[in-house]
Design a protein around this motif. Sequence first.
Motif, PDB file in Angstrom:
ATOM      1  N   ILE A 167       0.858  -1.188   0.000  1.00 30.53           N
ATOM      2  CA  ILE A 167       0.000   0.000   0.000  1.00 30.53           C
ATOM      3  C   ILE A 167       0.888   1.231   0.000  1.00 30.53           C
ATOM      4  O   ILE A 167       1.700   1.416   0.908  1.00 30.53           O
ATOM      5  CB  ILE A 167      -0.939  -0.002   1.222  1.00 30.53           C
ATOM      6  N   GLU A 168       0.757   2.044  -1.053  1.00 31.91           N
ATOM      7  CA  GLU A 168       1.567   3.263  -1.150  1.00 31.91           C
ATOM      8  C   GLU A 168       0.740   4.469  -0.727  1.00 31.91           C
ATOM      9  O   GLU A 168      -0.409   4.618  -1.140  1.00 31.91           O
ATOM     10  CB  GLU A 168       2.056   3.465  -2.590  1.00 31.91           C
ATOM     11  N   PHE A 169       1.371   5.307   0.101  1.00 31.08           N
ATOM     12  CA  PHE A 169       0.686   6.510   0.563  1.00 31.08           C
ATOM     13  C   PHE A 169       1.329   7.737  -0.063  1.00 31.08           C
ATOM     14  O   PHE A 169       2.538   7.765  -0.295  1.00 31.08           O
ATOM     15  CB  PHE A 169       0.778   6.625   2.081  1.00 31.08           C
ATOM     16  N   ALA A 170       0.478   8.752  -0.329  1.00 31.85           N
ATOM     17  CA  ALA A 170       0.995  10.003  -0.889  1.00 31.85           C
ATOM     18  C   ALA A 170       1.814  10.735   0.168  1.00 31.85           C
ATOM     19  O   ALA A 170       2.842  11.338  -0.124  1.00 31.85           O
ATOM     20  CB  ALA A 170      -0.164  10.858  -1.377  1.00 31.85           C
ATOM     21  N   SER A 171       1.382  10.666   1.408  1.00 33.64           N
ATOM     22  CA  SER A 171       2.042  11.423   2.478  1.00 33.64           C
ATOM     23  C   SER A 171       3.087  10.564   3.188  1.00 33.64           C
ATOM     24  O   SER A 171       3.239   9.381   2.901  1.00 33.64           O
ATOM     25  CB  SER A 171       0.994  11.890   3.475  1.00 33.64           C
ATOM     26  N   GLY A 172       3.783  11.179   4.124  1.00 38.55           N
ATOM     27  CA  GLY A 172       4.797  10.468   4.902  1.00 38.55           C
ATOM     28  C   GLY A 172       4.182   9.673   6.032  1.00 38.55           C
ATOM     29  O   GLY A 172       2.965   9.629   6.199  1.00 38.55           O
ATOM     30  N   ASP A 173       5.040   9.046   6.806  1.00 40.17           N
ATOM     31  CA  ASP A 173       4.628   8.195   7.914  1.00 40.17           C
ATOM     32  C   ASP A 173       4.188   9.057   9.107  1.00 40.17           C
ATOM     33  O   ASP A 173       4.926   9.907   9.567  1.00 40.17           O
ATOM     34  CB  ASP A 173       5.816   7.323   8.296  1.00 40.17           C
ATOM     35  N   THR A 174       2.996   8.830   9.603  1.00 36.01           N
ATOM     36  CA  THR A 174       2.552   9.498  10.826  1.00 36.01           C
ATOM     37  C   THR A 174       1.926   8.440  11.729  1.00 36.01           C
ATOM     38  O   THR A 174       1.439   7.420  11.234  1.00 36.01           O
ATOM     39  CB  THR A 174       1.490  10.583  10.552  1.00 36.01           C
ATOM     40  N   PRO A 175       1.932   8.661  13.054  1.00 36.18           N
ATOM     41  CA  PRO A 175       1.291   7.688  13.949  1.00 36.18           C
ATOM     42  C   PRO A 175      -0.179   7.462  13.594  1.00 36.18           C
ATOM     43  O   PRO A 175      -0.691   6.348  13.726  1.00 36.18           O
ATOM     44  CB  PRO A 175       1.424   8.350  15.322  1.00 36.18           C
ATOM     45  N   GLN A 176      -0.832   8.521  13.067  1.00 35.54           N
ATOM     46  CA  GLN A 176      -2.253   8.413  12.730  1.00 35.54           C
ATOM     47  C   GLN A 176      -2.467   7.440  11.567  1.00 35.54           C
ATOM     48  O   GLN A 176      -3.351   6.581  11.613  1.00 35.54           O
ATOM     49  CB  GLN A 176      -2.763   9.812  12.355  1.00 35.54           C
ATOM     50  N   ILE A 177      -1.628   7.571  10.523  1.00 31.97           N
ATOM     51  CA  ILE A 177      -1.740   6.667   9.369  1.00 31.97           C
ATOM     52  C   ILE A 177      -1.453   5.243   9.806  1.00 31.97           C
ATOM     53  O   ILE A 177      -2.146   4.296   9.437  1.00 31.97           O
ATOM     54  CB  ILE A 177      -0.764   7.095   8.245  1.00 31.97           C
ATOM     55  N   ARG A 178      -0.434   5.080  10.626  1.00 31.62           N
ATOM     56  CA  ARG A 178      -0.049   3.764  11.125  1.00 31.62           C
ATOM     57  C   ARG A 178      -1.213   3.084  11.862  1.00 31.62           C
ATOM     58  O   ARG A 178      -1.494   1.916  11.687  1.00 31.62           O
ATOM     59  CB  ARG A 178       1.107   3.952  12.091  1.00 31.62           C
ATOM     60  N   GLN A 179      -1.891   3.884  12.672  1.00 29.80           N
ATOM     61  CA  GLN A 179      -3.005   3.352  13.462  1.00 29.80           C
ATOM     62  C   GLN A 179      -4.179   2.966  12.565  1.00 29.80           C
ATOM     63  O   GLN A 179      -4.789   1.914  12.746  1.00 29.80           O
ATOM     64  CB  GLN A 179      -3.431   4.413  14.480  1.00 29.80           C
ATOM     65  N   LYS A 180      -4.467   3.827  11.561  1.00 31.09           N
ATOM     66  CA  LYS A 180      -5.574   3.534  10.645  1.00 31.09           C
ATOM     67  C   LYS A 180      -5.269   2.300   9.807  1.00 31.09           C
ATOM     68  O   LYS A 180      -6.148   1.499   9.499  1.00 31.09           O
ATOM     69  CB  LYS A 180      -5.827   4.735   9.712  1.00 31.09           C
ATOM     70  N   LEU A 181      -3.999   2.164   9.439  1.00 27.08           N
ATOM     71  CA  LEU A 181      -3.574   1.032   8.619  1.00 27.08           C
ATOM     72  C   LEU A 181      -3.735  -0.277   9.400  1.00 27.08           C
ATOM     73  O   LEU A 181      -4.216  -1.282   8.868  1.00 27.08           O
ATOM     74  CB  LEU A 181      -2.116   1.246   8.229  1.00 27.08           C
ATOM     75  N   ASP A 182      -3.343  -0.236  10.670  1.00 27.63           N
ATOM     76  CA  ASP A 182      -3.466  -1.413  11.515  1.00 27.63           C
ATOM     77  C   ASP A 182      -4.940  -1.809  11.655  1.00 27.63           C
ATOM     78  O   ASP A 182      -5.291  -2.986  11.590  1.00 27.63           O
ATOM     79  CB  ASP A 182      -2.852  -1.114  12.890  1.00 27.63           C
ATOM     80  N   GLU A 183      -5.785  -0.796  11.803  1.00 22.32           N
ATOM     81  CA  GLU A 183      -7.226  -1.025  11.915  1.00 22.32           C
ATOM     82  C   GLU A 183      -7.778  -1.621  10.618  1.00 22.32           C
ATOM     83  O   GLU A 183      -8.583  -2.556  10.642  1.00 22.32           O
ATOM     84  CB  GLU A 183      -7.907   0.312  12.242  1.00 22.32           C
ATOM     85  N   ALA A 184      -7.304  -1.071   9.475  1.00 22.78           N
ATOM     86  CA  ALA A 184      -7.769  -1.576   8.172  1.00 22.78           C
ATOM     87  C   ALA A 184      -7.353  -3.029   7.970  1.00 22.78           C
ATOM     88  O   ALA A 184      -8.127  -3.835   7.443  1.00 22.78           O
ATOM     89  CB  ALA A 184      -7.216  -0.708   7.039  1.00 22.78           C
TER      90      ALA A 184
END
Lengths: 81, 81
Positions: free
Chosen positions: A44-61
């Motif tokens: 999964i490629e993200f446009a933005s950089g790594d943030t704790p919020q993205i990490r958490q949403k990804l884990d949830e997904a």
Amino acid sequence: MKARVTITPKRAVLDPQGKAVQNALEHMGYSGIAAVHVGKYLEIEFASGDTPQIRQKLDEACRRILSNPVIEDYSLVIDES
Amino acid sequence: MKARVTITPKRAVLDPQGKAVQNALEHMGYSGIAAVHVGKYLEIEFASGDTPQIRQKLDEACRRILSNPVIEDYSLVIDES
């Protein structure tokens, strides 16, 4: 940022696809194989950089959508770049 | 000895499954995703230890049986244990 998700069947769950691959390999002369497990791989490629919020949403997904936690395990690796 | 094989569609090849996962994730509120690629993951366990011969046969099996080299790339990682 890129996330790599590997989804595998839990060890206690029957893996007929893995068994079929094992049989096919043995049938074609590749011997000495003890077991084969077949799973899914997602990048999964993200446009933005790594943030704790993205990490958490990804884990949830991963838990809610991409895998079935009753029969599958997942591992999530995030590549910084 | 355990080998981990990851098979992904080549970048130039259309990946409708990846596109479908991307759309599904966006539809469920996970935004900011640039691309999703879906591939296969195999774990192959061997009874014996790592030898150059097994390694060579495994590479051949990946190329000839497990992946379709016209549209897929594979990566082979061998865990010593």
